[in-house]
Write a protein that holds these residues in place. Structure first.
Motif, mmCIF file in Angstrom:
data_model
loop_
_atom_site.group_PDB
_atom_site.id
_atom_site.type_symbol
_atom_site.label_atom_id
_atom_site.label_comp_id
_atom_site.label_asym_id
_atom_site.label_seq_id
_atom_site.Cartn_x
_atom_site.Cartn_y
_atom_site.Cartn_z
ATOM 1 N N LYS A 304 0.823 -1.214 0.000
ATOM 2 C CA LYS A 304 0.000 0.000 0.000
ATOM 3 C C LYS A 304 0.857 1.264 0.000
ATOM 4 C CE LYS A 304 -4.326 -1.693 2.017
ATOM 5 N NZ LYS A 304 -5.306 -1.536 3.116
ATOM 6 N N LYS A 305 2.029 1.203 0.618
ATOM 7 C CA LYS A 305 2.909 2.371 0.615
ATOM 8 C C LYS A 305 3.426 2.654 -0.796
ATOM 9 C CE LYS A 305 4.521 2.264 5.400
ATOM 10 N NZ LYS A 305 5.693 2.271 6.301
ATOM 11 N N VAL A 307 1.867 1.743 -3.530
ATOM 12 C CA VAL A 307 0.692 2.193 -4.286
ATOM 13 C C VAL A 307 0.459 3.688 -4.059
ATOM 14 C CG1 VAL A 307 -1.809 1.986 -4.487
ATOM 15 C CG2 VAL A 307 -0.416 -0.072 -4.331
ATOM 16 N N ALA A 308 0.588 4.115 -2.801
ATOM 17 C CA ALA A 308 0.407 5.538 -2.488
ATOM 18 C C ALA A 308 1.506 6.378 -3.110
ATOM 19 C CB ALA A 308 0.389 5.734 -0.972
ATOM 20 N N ASP A 313 -3.712 5.139 -5.480
ATOM 21 C CA ASP A 313 -4.626 4.739 -4.416
ATOM 22 C C ASP A 313 -5.871 5.619 -4.455
ATOM 23 O OD1 ASP A 313 -2.875 6.838 -3.774
ATOM 24 O OD2 ASP A 313 -3.429 6.709 -1.660
ATOM 25 N N PRO A 314 -7.077 5.057 -4.260
ATOM 26 C CA PRO A 314 -8.304 5.861 -4.331
ATOM 27 C C PRO A 314 -8.456 6.744 -3.105
ATOM 28 C CG PRO A 314 -8.825 3.612 -3.709
ATOM 29 C CD PRO A 314 -7.352 3.630 -4.021
ATOM 30 N N ILE A 329 -8.440 8.639 -7.936
ATOM 31 C CA ILE A 329 -7.125 8.337 -7.380
ATOM 32 C C ILE A 329 -6.465 9.639 -6.915
ATOM 33 C CG2 ILE A 329 -6.786 6.249 -8.729
ATOM 34 C CD1 ILE A 329 -5.075 7.840 -10.673
ATOM 35 N N THR A 330 -5.555 9.526 -5.958
ATOM 36 C CA THR A 330 -4.988 10.720 -5.320
ATOM 37 C C THR A 330 -4.030 11.476 -6.237
ATOM 38 O OG1 THR A 330 -3.203 9.382 -4.380
ATOM 39 C CG2 THR A 330 -5.200 9.663 -3.051
ATOM 40 N N ARG A 338 3.672 6.527 -12.185
ATOM 41 C CA ARG A 338 2.253 6.294 -12.524
ATOM 42 C C ARG A 338 2.076 6.147 -14.034
ATOM 43 N NH1 ARG A 338 0.689 9.954 -9.556
ATOM 44 N NH2 ARG A 338 0.404 11.677 -11.001
ATOM 45 N N ASN A 380 -3.003 -0.726 -10.179
ATOM 46 C CA ASN A 380 -2.905 -1.011 -8.747
ATOM 47 C C ASN A 380 -2.472 -2.454 -8.511
ATOM 48 O OD1 ASN A 380 -3.604 -1.561 -5.938
ATOM 49 N ND2 ASN A 380 -4.711 0.377 -5.993
ATOM 50 N N HIS A 384 1.219 -4.121 -6.974
ATOM 51 C CA HIS A 384 1.252 -5.143 -5.922
ATOM 52 C C HIS A 384 2.144 -6.318 -6.358
ATOM 53 C CE1 HIS A 384 -2.071 -3.089 -3.878
ATOM 54 N NE2 HIS A 384 -1.878 -3.909 -2.862
#
Length: 399
Positions: A304-305, A307-308, A313-314, A329-330, A338, A380, A384
């Motif tokens: 998740k880190k 991904v952020a 990340d949504p 997404i942010t 990205r 995403n 992972h």
């Protein structure tokens, strides 16, 4: 005591605000310049604060492109712990004050306060090799964008002189095409030459083609010249522009080719390079970009880190009984990473290269997700997989 120094870094200078502990500033704020004398002046102040507090203070500042590099390098050389903050985090911290005040002094003050409010982690600088690769890949992307702009301007100039030329060569920007156009920029120039002369001139470009192929292209050139709507004398200014764009295209092609070789040679020295390339759809350039943007995988303890960091990340918005169902997404991480992920997803889906990714995409589509939402979900999922592969040092298995 828990001392800290907040730095508001600008071009060539930084504003300093020190704290002995929370809500207890140390002396007045001041500025120092980013030359050697100014950095040593800051170091003397750092030692003074260390003596006053009895502890080595930390330094906190936000990322400011390349302006913070002299300060960062100086802190690295002297073994001073520092926290490099995402500008988005720093911006949100500055908004906690009711008064709307934007000065260098206040920015340095807010950064110092942020140190006491947030549970920050000491910044881990990328290795020199990773930084070099990142610089090369970003330079390649920037040159590619400029190259595309020159292509568009070249096509616009060509459409005003010889629009029928587009259908002669399959690769309009190849050596044979550009060199032929450089010698015969107008339809009248081609009509004056014989087919044999045109074929000989094209052969001089060094292409390994048969004589019949060159004669066929010469015949097509003759036909294009006869169909060309601009048979009258061409404006000299347009001819100068066309030749200039052709020379620029050659220069960009040469620089991009050299950069690609340097990127490939440097990327080969990374152990993770071939691991990432084992994912169907990820080639040399995308793999090099992903490696250079991620750096050391150890700094991302969880997927998740990462991904952020990629910004895929949504966002989440809930208030009372309301819960937003449409979350974008942010986009707060590395835009280069990205973009590389999205390109990798599209390449993996094209021609059914990545079976696992296609299966995941089809499942999202069956759930009713739009195409773009499914692509983001695939990006995403892809990151992972990359995190797991780099952590375990395992190749990708597509089944």
């Amino acid at each position: 005591m828990n001392p800290v120094i907040g730095l508001d870094i600008a071009k060539g200078e930084s504003q300093v605000q020190a704290f002995l502990q929370r809500k207890k500033p140390y002396k007045k704020s001041f500025k120092f310049e980013h030359h050697l004398q100014g950095l040593h002046e800051f170091h003397r102040f750092y030692q003074e604060l260390e003596q006053a507090s009895g502890q080595p203070p930390a330094v906190i500042f936000e990322s400011t492109g390349h302006y913070h590099e002299p300060v960062l390098q100086f802190l690295e050389d002297h073994g001073i712990p520092y926290y490099l903050i995402n500008p988005v985090v720093a911006h949100e911290a500055k908004k906690t004050n009711l008064r709307k005040v934007k000065t260098d002094k206040m920015d340095a003050y807010h950064l110092g306060e942020l140190y006491y409010k947030e549970d920050l982690e000491v910044f881990q600088k990328k290795t020199e090799k990773a930084l070099n690769l990142r610089h090369l890949t970003r330079q390649h992307s920037a040159l590619t964008e400029s190259y595309v702009e020159i292509k568009l301007q070249f096509q616009a100039a060509l459409d005003q002189i010889f629009p029928e030329y587009h259908g002669v060569f399959s690769d309009l920007y190849g050596d044979i095409s550009l060199n032929t156009l450089l010698h015969y920029p107008t339809s009248s120039d081609i009509q004056k030459a014989t087919q044999q002369e045109l074929a000989t001139k094209m052969r001089q470009c060094g292409a390994r083609r048969s004589h019949t192929w060159f004669l066929d292209k010469a015949r097509k050139l003759k036909g294009a010249a006869e169909r060309n709507p601009f048979q009258h004398p061409v404006c000299q200014g347009r001819l100068v522009s066309l030749r200039m764009y052709i020379q620029m295209l050659f220069q960009y092609q040469e620089h991009l080719s050299k950069l690609k070789k340097e990127i490939d040679a440097l990327a080969q020295t990374f152990e993770d390079y071939k691991l990432i390339q084992s994912i169907p759809g990820i080639g040399h350039k995308i793999a090099a970009t992903i490696i250079s943007e991620i750096g050391e995988i150890d700094q991302f303890s969880r997927p998740k880190k990462l991904v952020a960091y990629a910004g895929v990340d949504p966002g989440v918005f809930e208030s009372g009984k309301f819960k937003a169902t449409i979350n974008h997404i942010t986009k707060r991480g590395s835009s280069r990473l990205r973009h590389a992920l999205f390109t990798a997803v599209q390449c993996g889906l094209a021609k059914k290269r990545n079976t696992k990714l296609i299966t995941f995409y089809d499942r999202k589509r069956k759930e009713g997700k739009p195409h773009k939402v499914a692509i983001i979900a695939c990006a995403n999922k892809l990151i992972h997989w990359i995190h797991a592969m780099l952590k375990r040092q395992e190749v990708f298995v597509d089944q």
